[in-house]
Design an enzyme around this catalytic site. Structure first.
Site: not given
Ligand code: BDP
Length: 682
Positions: A368, A289, A396
């Site tokens: 996720d 990311e 989340e």
């Molecule tokens: C996702 C989240 C994000 C996190 C990412 C992570 O939306 O904010 O940074 O995981 O685990 O679920 O790095």
């Protein structure tokens, strides 16, 4: 307030007769500890305060120096038990609790493998007091199944919390560490009370200011944090920015094979350990990311992690390297691309190349933290690489602490999943605990759900997830029922109907939440970025790799080897065949693995479309029932928590209705098939 005390409410027993009965026992505390271990002092303090809060008794306390031991009540009578226990060798975090048989000269002996073990014994004993359990004839022996039982804070130094649903950070505000606040200590107590022994105190997305946590600007404050947690047996870790040598302005590269970079991290490690001798190590999100990582230099993740591991090895530090690595710019037009494959594809080929102070940190599912996912096939698939499991306690994708969703039910399923990698019984919990492959380091980690809301978690019932995470990390064989009922009694007292009702609600909640949200393992369908509330196509044409492929013929992601992305090939044969075959695939995951027509008949006997309609109507009805059941308890709970929960159940009811109407309408329009029971669909 009651909410702030969470499960350590330690409220005075209403049963005054019982207080008189236990007075001879709880009136005397004789402890022996190593005076150099601050944890010992914490253990004694917790015991004394706990006794006083539950009973009003102020015990006489004597403290001597010696092995970690506490005798409550008649010390002389306990002598033979103490002598016997002294011959045991317990593991550092283990403990034994024994008590006398009869009523006359009662005693309880708590014996720890170390001061840490003693602290856990004390919290165990306080749980017995809190649930008003019998104190006679105790013969308890415990050692944690998982060596690392860790919490990840996703806190930023500006005071925000990534995916935080309980207010701001208790750790930081406006780039300051909030050391003056007693909240951090109280948080450490809460965590230690359920056996947590490690914490990473900043977000895995390490940006400018957080990058400086490992510099002189913040290290003195970090050392104080480490000390606060250390008093409760919790080791402190930091998330680090892989490009720190560059972003701090020292070097022009972060290439792990560059000698200058290696030296930079070695120096950094000694600087940190000089100030924090028991520093845990680094947590790293790299090449994920848009965060920097070794890929920039054409290096792989073993190169990347090993470089940091070498820098920390001398000090006994660990590298927790996250496997949440995938292409977040992928093309939605390409049906063969599959984000679910990514972790395994990246890491599996590197097995055996990681240093033994590296632990790969793997999210429970391959995507996720969705409400329903299969277990990540990476678990256990790397026999020669330490692994630990990452759960998200913060909700989340599971209601954001507005909707009740007791995640222990979900985690239990993941822990109990049999990977069959070494024959039957190769469960995930035995991988996380290092039993299956005898890892040097392993365990469980959870993304925290707390913030500076007065009651820590926004929704009072969301505290149960934090509590449950710790209990399950300690002992994955505890059942969801045991954990829910223990938490409910501690938090709402065992008298009256409240604890029983809360237990029931918690135990239903995961399936209720699933029933009104994305169906049959398909996931997503949430509002982009925000991730609460329904948005059926919100992620359908974006670049995140999160699709459901619903059209007028059917829905689901074909992840089979024969016609799909081949993701099923990442499992051991038994599971591969089960998921590959539409006939054998469990209903709850059918749309995760297969693209099927709406008329496909599930094992339940229902078609996919009818399942969607039924579960969405049912989900709302069940939340409505909760609202009414909760109203019946109005006079049995303190008004603060009664109102908070009532208000949130109302929000949940609205959310569930919104999901029901949008999902049902969407699939009715896509499929043209009406509800067999003729209910109104908009
Ligand atoms: C996702 C989240 C994000 C996190 C990412 C992570 O939306 O904010 O940074 O995981 O685990 O679920 O790095």
């Amino acid at each position: 307030s009651r909410g702030y005390q969470a499960w350590l409410t330690e409220e005075r027993w209403k049963n005054t007769a019982r207080i008189e009965t236990v007075r001879p026992l709880l009136g005397v505390v004789s402890a022996s500890v190593n005076p150099e271990q601050a944890v010992g002092a914490a253990a004694i303090e917790e015991m004394v305060n706990g006794i006083t809060s539950f009973t009003g008794i102020h015990p006489d306390v004597t403290v001597t120096s010696g092995p970690a031991l506490m005798v409550i009540g008649a010390k002389e009578k306990a002598e033979s038990v103490v002598q016997e226990l002294n011959m045991y060798t317990l593991k550092e975090e283990g403990y034994v609790i024994r008590s006398s048989r009869g009523q006359s000269s009662p005693f309880v002996v708590l014996f720890g493998g170390s001061e840490k073990g003693l602290l856990y014994a004390v919290f165990h004993f306080l749980r017995l007091l809190g649930t008003e359990a019998e104190l006679e004839n105790l013969n308890i022996a415990q050692t944690p199944r998982n060596a690392l039982r860790m919490i990840n804070q996703w806190d930023n130094m500006d005071g925000s919390v990534e995916r935080g649903y309980s207010g701001g950070s208790i750790f930081y505000r406006e780039n300051r560490v909030l050391l003056e606040s007693s909240r951090i200590r109280d948080y450490a107590r809460l965590l230690a009370s359920v056996g947590i022994n490690a914490i990473a105190v900043n977000n895995v997305n390490v940006h400018h200011e957080e990058t400086r946590l490992i510099t002189d600007a913040y290290l003195p404050d970090v050392a104080k944090l480490a000390d606060l947690f250390g008093r409760y047996g919790i080791r402190l870790f930091l998330s680090v920015n892989y490009a720190a040598p560059m972003e701090l302005g020292d070097l022009s590269t972060a290439d792990p094979l560059d000698e200058g970079v290696q030296q930079w991290w070695r120096d950094k490690a000694s600087e940190i350990y000089r100030r924090i001798p028991d520093f845990g190590g680094f947590l790293v999100k790299a090449d994920s990311e848009n965060r920097p990582g070794p890929f920039t230099y054409g290096r792989d993740h073993a190169d990347g992690a090993n470089m940091l591991a070498d820098a920390l090895a001398h000090w006994g530090g660990l590298v927790l390297w996250r496997c949440f690595v995938y292409d977040c710019h992928q093309d939605w037009r390409d049906r063969q691309m599959d984000r679910a494959r990514a972790a395994y594809d990246h890491f599996r080929p590197l097995d055996g190349r990681f240093r033994d102070n590296v632990i790969l940190q793997i999210k429970n599912g391959p995507m996720d933290f969705q409400v329903r996912e299969p277990v990540s096939p990476l678990f256990g698939a790397m026999e020669h690489t330490n692994q630990m499991m990452e759960f998200q306690i913060a909700q989340e994708y599971t209601g954001q602490q507005r909707d009740v969703c007791f995640l222990v039910s979900q985690w239990k399923q993941a822990m109990d999943f049999d990977t069959c990698l070494k024959g039957p019984g190769s469960t995930v919990k035995r991988i996380a605990s290092g039993e299956l492959h005898s890892y040097r380091y392993s365990g469980v980690t959870g993304v925290s759900n707390i913030g500076d809301d007065d009651n820590w978690t926004g929704h009072p019932l969301a505290q149960a997830n934090l509590y449950g995470f710790g209990r399950l990390a300690w002992d994955p064989d505890l059942t969801a029922e045991e954990i829910a009922s223990e938490w409910s009694k501690l938090t709402f007292t065992s008298e009256g109907r409240v604890a029983a009702m809360v237990t029931e609600l918690l135990l239903e909640s995961y399936s209720v939440y699933e029933s009104y949200t994305a169906p049959l393992g398909v996931g997503w369908m949430v509002q982009p970025h925000y991730h609460y509330a329904v948005d059926v196509d919100g992620y359908e044409y974006s670049k995140w790799g999160t699709y459901h492929f619903a059209d007028c013929y059917g829905i689901g992601v074909d992840r089979t080897i024969s016609t799909g992305t081949g993701y099923t090939s990442q499992y051991a044969p038994v599971n591969r065949e089960r998921y590959e075959s539409l006939e054998k695939c469990p209903d709850e995951l059918v749309l995760f693995f297969h693209h099927v027509p709406y008329t496909h008949v599930l094992h339940s006997g229902k078609t996919v479309i009818q399942h969607i309609y039924d579960t969405h109507f049912e989900g709302v009805e069940r939340v409505e029932a909760w609202v009414h059941r909760w109203q019946e308890l109005k006079n049995e709970v303190d008004s603060e928590r009664y109102e908070q929960i009532a208000e949130r159940l109302g929000w949940q009811e609205n959310n569930a209705k919104q999901w029901r109407d949008v999902i049902n309408t969407y699939f009715y329009r896509k499929s043209g098939i009406s509800d067999a029971r003729g209910r109104r669909i908009y």
